[in-house]
Design a protein around this motif. Structure first.
Motif, PDB file in Angstrom:
ATOM      1  N   UNK A 203       0.830  -1.203   0.000  1.00 15.78           N
ATOM      2  CA  UNK A 203       0.000   0.000   0.000  1.00 15.78           C
ATOM      3  C   UNK A 203       0.865   1.255   0.000  1.00 15.78           C
ATOM      4  N   UNK A 204       1.963   1.229   0.749  1.00 21.30           N
ATOM      5  CA  UNK A 204       2.866   2.379   0.780  1.00 21.30           C
ATOM      6  C   UNK A 204       3.453   2.640  -0.603  1.00 21.30           C
ATOM      7  N   UNK A 205       3.900   1.580  -1.257  1.00 20.25           N
ATOM      8  CA  UNK A 205       4.476   1.725  -2.596  1.00 20.25           C
ATOM      9  C   UNK A 205       3.438   2.259  -3.587  1.00 20.25           C
ATOM     10  N   UNK A 206       2.236   1.720  -3.502  1.00 23.82           N
ATOM     11  CA  UNK A 206       1.144   2.148  -4.370  1.00 23.82           C
ATOM     12  C   UNK A 206       0.807   3.623  -4.131  1.00 23.82           C
ATOM     13  N   UNK A 207       0.738   4.022  -2.879  1.00 23.89           N
ATOM     14  CA  UNK A 207       0.376   5.399  -2.532  1.00 23.89           C
ATOM     15  C   UNK A 207       1.436   6.394  -2.977  1.00 23.89           C
ATOM     16  N   UNK A 208       2.699   6.077  -2.732  1.00 22.71           N
ATOM     17  CA  UNK A 208       3.777   7.010  -3.086  1.00 22.71           C
ATOM     18  C   UNK A 208       3.878   7.195  -4.599  1.00 22.71           C
ATOM     19  N   UNK A 209       3.753   6.103  -5.341  1.00 21.97           N
ATOM     20  CA  UNK A 209       3.810   6.208  -6.798  1.00 21.97           C
ATOM     21  C   UNK A 209       2.648   7.045  -7.320  1.00 21.97           C
ATOM     22  N   UNK A 210       1.465   6.797  -6.787  1.00 22.77           N
ATOM     23  CA  UNK A 210       0.285   7.551  -7.229  1.00 22.77           C
ATOM     24  C   UNK A 210       0.426   9.033  -6.916  1.00 22.77           C
ATOM     25  N   UNK A 211       0.860   9.365  -5.706  1.00 24.34           N
ATOM     26  CA  UNK A 211       1.020  10.762  -5.334  1.00 24.34           C
ATOM     27  C   UNK A 211       2.049  11.470  -6.186  1.00 24.34           C
ATOM     28  N   UNK A 212       3.162  10.812  -6.460  1.00 25.10           N
ATOM     29  CA  UNK A 212       4.225  11.435  -7.250  1.00 25.10           C
ATOM     30  C   UNK A 212       3.756  11.731  -8.671  1.00 25.10           C
ATOM     31  N   UNK A 213       3.120  10.755  -9.307  1.00 30.69           N
ATOM     32  CA  UNK A 213       2.663  10.955 -10.684  1.00 30.69           C
ATOM     33  C   UNK A 213       1.512  11.948 -10.741  1.00 30.69           C
ATOM     34  N   UNK A 214       0.640  11.933  -9.740  1.00 28.29           N
ATOM     35  CA  UNK A 214      -0.470  12.879  -9.720  1.00 28.29           C
ATOM     36  C   UNK A 214       0.040  14.316  -9.654  1.00 28.29           C
ATOM     37  N   UNK A 215       1.056  14.543  -8.833  1.00 28.11           N
ATOM     38  CA  UNK A 215       1.660  15.880  -8.762  1.00 28.11           C
ATOM     39  C   UNK A 215       2.139  16.330 -10.143  1.00 28.11           C
ATOM     40  N   UNK A 216       2.865  15.461 -10.825  1.00 28.03           N
ATOM     41  CA  UNK A 216       3.417  15.798 -12.134  1.00 28.03           C
ATOM     42  C   UNK A 216       2.304  16.040 -13.159  1.00 28.03           C
ATOM     43  N   UNK A 217       1.280  15.202 -13.151  1.00 33.12           N
ATOM     44  CA  UNK A 217       0.196  15.344 -14.115  1.00 33.12           C
ATOM     45  C   UNK A 217      -0.571  16.651 -13.927  1.00 33.12           C
ATOM     46  N   UNK A 218      -0.856  17.008 -12.676  1.00 33.37           N
ATOM     47  CA  UNK A 218      -1.582  18.260 -12.421  1.00 33.37           C
ATOM     48  C   UNK A 218      -0.730  19.454 -12.823  1.00 33.37           C
ATOM     49  N   UNK A 219       0.552  19.418 -12.458  1.00 34.78           N
ATOM     50  CA  UNK A 219       1.436  20.532 -12.787  1.00 34.78           C
ATOM     51  C   UNK A 219       1.611  20.688 -14.295  1.00 34.78           C
ATOM     52  N   UNK A 220       1.640  19.573 -15.012  1.00 37.77           N
ATOM     53  CA  UNK A 220       1.878  19.604 -16.457  1.00 37.77           C
ATOM     54  C   UNK A 220       0.625  19.937 -17.254  1.00 37.77           C
ATOM     55  N   UNK A 221      -0.485  19.263 -16.944  1.00 38.56           N
ATOM     56  CA  UNK A 221      -1.687  19.390 -17.759  1.00 38.56           C
ATOM     57  C   UNK A 221      -2.692  20.399 -17.212  1.00 38.56           C
ATOM     58  N   UNK A 222      -2.478  20.853 -15.999  1.00 35.57           N
ATOM     59  CA  UNK A 222      -3.377  21.842 -15.426  1.00 35.57           C
ATOM     60  C   UNK A 222      -3.532  23.094 -16.269  1.00 35.57           C
TER      61      UNK A 222
END
Length: 237
Positions: A43-62
């Motif tokens: 769960x930790x691995x899943x959460x960290x990967x999701x949070x990291x990519x979500x940050x990048x996606x919002x910053x890029x495509x926002x």
């Protein structure tokens, strides 16, 4: 500021949702493989990967579409006037399609069948309450920052919230109808059985509505047009 052309925004929304779900499902598959028998670490691995990519996606495509990647965010944005109401349905359609394609992509990247319908049942009052809380918190973060004039914080704040919500909610914080639907197509760590989807979606919509009411009480005025996600930063071309 005048929105960018709708086709460009729809491409950004579909692509962003695709990559988000590919991350959620793919990191779940990788975590189960790399840390067998240790659900907490998975769960930790899943959460960290999701949070990291979500940050990048919002910053890029926002700056293109607002980086909703989420039908309840789109719905509330249209309700409050930040997104033209006529654009809401196309946004939701590409989000759901993108989410489904993201799950298929994740399956294929790990050598699985393109579609394997999940058998992971997620149901019951505790999980539904968790989805209400998870979605409430997500919309509170987004709307609160927008109405407070601090939209530049949204990528980091949303990513941080989702990582935390993975852990403090019993449902691991889906908080997104499109992602919920997409995750039915992978019978893996991050999957959800189709029969469990309606309960999750109803809870997510309820959480979003409650958050909107609370936000309008706390921040009754906004100096600019309300836009859920991040303000457009580039000039329309």
């Amino acid at each position: 500021m005048t929105p960018l052309p709708l086709p460009r925004r729809l491409l950004a929304e579909g692509l962003g949702t695709l990559l988000l779900v590919a991350t959620v499902v793919g990191s779940g598959i990788a975590a189960a493989s790399l840390s067998p028998g240790n659900v907490g670490l998975q769960l930790l691995e899943n959460a960290l990967a999701t949070g990291a990519v979500l940050f990048v996606l919002i910053a890029t495509l926002g700056p293109v579409s607002g980086a909703h990647f989420n039908p309840v965010v789109t719905g509330i944005d249209a309700w409050l006037g930040g997104l033209p109401k006529r654009d809401a349905l196309p946004y939701v359609v590409v989000q759901v399609v993108g989410a489904c394609l993201g799950a298929v992509l994740a399956n294929l990247m790990f050598g699985l069948a393109a579609v394997s319908v999940s058998t992971h049942e997620r149901t019951g009052s505790a999980l539904w309450l968790s989805e209400v809380v998870a979605t409430f918190g997500l919309l509170l973060v987004i709307l609160g920052l927008v109405r407070a004039g601090r939209s530049s914080w949204i990528p980091a704040a949303v990513a941080s919230y989702i990582v935390g919500a993975y852990w403090f909610t019993a449902s691991t914080s889906f908080a997104n109808p499109a992602v919920t639907i997409g995750r039915t197509l992978s019978d893996t760590f991050a999957g959800i059985a189709p029969a469990s989807v309606p309960g999750f979606v109803v809870a997510q919509v309820l959480g979003a509505v409650l958050a909107t009411v609370v936000v309008l009480v706390i921040w009754p005025r906004h100096s600019a047009a309300v836009a859920v996600a991040i303000d457009v930063q580039e000039e329309t071309r």
